[in-house]
Design a protein around this motif. Structure first.
Motif, PDB file in Angstrom:
ATOM      1  N   ARG A  42     -18.553 -23.025 -19.498  1.00 33.43           N
ATOM      2  CA  ARG A  42     -19.373 -22.079 -20.293  1.00 33.43           C
ATOM      3  C   ARG A  42     -19.129 -20.670 -19.780  1.00 33.43           C
ATOM      4  NH1 ARG A  42     -20.690 -24.990 -16.231  1.00 33.43           N
ATOM      5  NH2 ARG A  42     -22.204 -26.342 -17.249  1.00 33.43           N
ATOM      6  N   MET A  43     -19.363 -19.708 -20.687  1.00 34.23           N
ATOM      7  CA  MET A  43     -19.210 -18.306 -20.315  1.00 34.23           C
ATOM      8  C   MET A  43     -20.441 -17.847 -19.548  1.00 34.23           C
ATOM      9  SD  MET A  43     -16.338 -17.739 -21.690  1.00 34.23           S
ATOM     10  CE  MET A  43     -16.222 -16.024 -21.218  1.00 34.23           C
ATOM     11  N   THR A  60     -28.598 -17.499 -13.770  1.00 33.16           N
ATOM     12  CA  THR A  60     -28.821 -18.541 -14.774  1.00 33.16           C
ATOM     13  C   THR A  60     -30.237 -19.098 -14.704  1.00 33.16           C
ATOM     14  OG1 THR A  60     -27.819 -20.487 -15.804  1.00 33.16           O
ATOM     15  CG2 THR A  60     -28.000 -20.518 -13.408  1.00 33.16           C
ATOM     16  N   LYS A  66     -26.299 -26.784 -16.240  1.00 36.81           N
ATOM     17  CA  LYS A  66     -25.343 -26.360 -15.206  1.00 36.81           C
ATOM     18  C   LYS A  66     -25.990 -26.333 -13.827  1.00 36.81           C
ATOM     19  CE  LYS A  66     -24.904 -22.138 -17.110  1.00 36.81           C
ATOM     20  NZ  LYS A  66     -26.249 -22.156 -17.750  1.00 36.81           N
TER      21      LYS A  66
HETATM   22  C1  LIG Z   1     -20.609 -13.891 -23.412  1.00 36.12           C
HETATM   23  C2  LIG Z   1     -21.619 -14.877 -22.889  1.00 36.12           C
HETATM   24  C3  LIG Z   1     -22.233 -14.640 -21.681  1.00 36.12           C
HETATM   25  C4  LIG Z   1     -23.149 -15.554 -21.159  1.00 36.12           C
HETATM   26  N1  LIG Z   1     -23.710 -15.307 -19.949  1.00 36.12           N
HETATM   27  C5  LIG Z   1     -24.515 -16.244 -19.383  1.00 36.12           C
HETATM   28  C6  LIG Z   1     -25.028 -16.036 -18.056  1.00 36.12           C
HETATM   29  O1  LIG Z   1     -24.765 -15.041 -17.388  1.00 36.12           O
HETATM   30  N2  LIG Z   1     -25.805 -17.022 -17.539  1.00 36.12           N
HETATM   31  C7  LIG Z   1     -26.115 -18.158 -18.240  1.00 36.12           C
HETATM   32  O2  LIG Z   1     -26.818 -18.997 -17.694  1.00 36.12           O
HETATM   33  N3  LIG Z   1     -25.656 -18.371 -19.484  1.00 36.12           N
HETATM   34  C8  LIG Z   1     -24.849 -17.438 -20.081  1.00 36.12           C
HETATM   35  N4  LIG Z   1     -24.360 -17.627 -21.338  1.00 36.12           N
HETATM   36  C9  LIG Z   1     -24.698 -18.890 -22.038  1.00 36.12           C
HETATM   37  C10 LIG Z   1     -23.837 -20.018 -21.471  1.00 36.12           C
HETATM   38  O3  LIG Z   1     -22.492 -19.850 -21.909  1.00 36.12           O
HETATM   39  C11 LIG Z   1     -24.334 -21.416 -21.868  1.00 36.12           C
HETATM   40  O4  LIG Z   1     -24.298 -21.554 -23.262  1.00 36.12           O
HETATM   41  C12 LIG Z   1     -25.755 -21.678 -21.385  1.00 36.12           C
HETATM   42  O5  LIG Z   1     -26.004 -21.074 -20.120  1.00 36.12           O
HETATM   43  C13 LIG Z   1     -26.007 -23.172 -21.261  1.00 36.12           C
HETATM   44  O6  LIG Z   1     -25.079 -23.721 -20.355  1.00 36.12           O
HETATM   45  P1  LIG Z   1     -25.277 -25.166 -19.704  1.00 36.12           P
HETATM   46  O7  LIG Z   1     -25.836 -26.048 -20.794  1.00 36.12           O
HETATM   47  O8  LIG Z   1     -23.919 -25.592 -19.282  1.00 36.12           O
HETATM   48  O9  LIG Z   1     -26.216 -25.025 -18.548  1.00 36.12           O
HETATM   49  C14 LIG Z   1     -23.463 -16.721 -21.893  1.00 36.12           C
HETATM   50  C15 LIG Z   1     -22.852 -16.938 -23.124  1.00 36.12           C
HETATM   51  C16 LIG Z   1     -21.957 -16.036 -23.621  1.00 36.12           C
HETATM   52  C17 LIG Z   1     -21.311 -16.301 -24.955  1.00 36.12           C
END
Ligand SMILES: Cc1cc2nc3c(=O)[nH]c(=O)nc-3n(C[C@H](O)[C@H](O)[C@H](O)COP(=O)(O)O)c2cc1C
Length: 189
Positions: A42-43, A60, A66
């Motif tokens: 994931r990003m 997060t 995660k």
């Molecule tokens: C550009 C971008 C930045 C992101 N930054 C974060 C971040 O800094 N921390 C975070 O927890 N999720 C971030 N997300 C969301 C995660 O990609 C992810 O969808 C969400 O944290 C759930 O992840 P998990 O189910 O693997 O825990 C971001 C998504 C995008 C598209």
């Protein structure tokens, strides 16, 4: 560029990205391994980088999958790509988790703007949602604080790859647990 310059430039890019929203390395792919041994990517936003320690800070929600995955298995990979010059940074290492009660999370939270704090106020990430709230919540910041966690990634290796027209370049670096460079070499791309 020498190997030392490649290593220094990679970490300078990461440090610079934390202050530059336009940097390609501002957003990185964080990859963990879940309980079933499946890769999960994931990003995330790169919040801080420490070139001397070879560490990266990511924020997060502690209720997210995660967080659970990394609690059980701290081995993670980080992937980024910068188009100018065309460089892939592929980092492998381990993550330390600092939950809401930690000093580290308290400090990081104190520096977050209200808009970012608000992202921690909803329900658990990944849970079903019935309806999107009509407006930005009226809940106090403190409600999100309980779910806010800091992840510190410590790099053990960096695989640097530069895409060029005909002669791609690739170098591999290893670091010890204090962040000192222990080996560096050019490899076939
Ligand atoms: C550009 C971008 C930045 C992101 N930054 C974060 C971040 O800094 N921390 C975070 O927890 N999720 C971030 N997300 C969301 C995660 O990609 C992810 O969808 C969400 O944290 C759930 O992840 P998990 O189910 O693997 O825990 C971001 C998504 C995008 C598209």
């Amino acid at each position: 560029m020498t190997l030392a310059e490649v290593d220094a430039s990679a970490w300078a890019e990461l440090e610079g990205a934390t202050a530059d929203p336009q940097s390609a390395f501002r957003y990185l792919n964080l990859c963990s391994v879940d309980a079933g041994g499946r890769p999960q990517a994931r990003m995330v936003v790169l919040r801080r980088a420490d070139a001397a320690r070879r560490s990266l800070e990511i924020h997060t929600d502690v209720r997210s999958p995660k967080w659970q995955e990394i609690s059980a298995n701290p081995s993670v990979a980080i992937l980024g790509f910068g188009p100018q010059p065309r460089v892939q940074l592929r980092l492998q290492g381990s993550a330390e988790l600092y939950g809401p009660a930690s000093q580290r999370a308290a400090e990081a939270w104190s520096l977050l703007p209200p808009s970012t704090r608000r992202t921690y106020m909803g329900g658990p990430p990944g849970d079903d949602i019935e309806e999107w709230p009509a407006s930005e919540g009226t809940v106090a910041d403190a409600d999100g604080r309980a779910f806010f966690g800091v992840l510190i990634f410590r790099a053990e290796t960096l695989d640097w790859f530069q895409l060029r027209h005909a002669d791609n370049r690739r170098a591999v670096f290893a670091y010890d647990n204090l962040g000192a460079l222990t080996s560096s070499r050019w490899v076939h791309p």
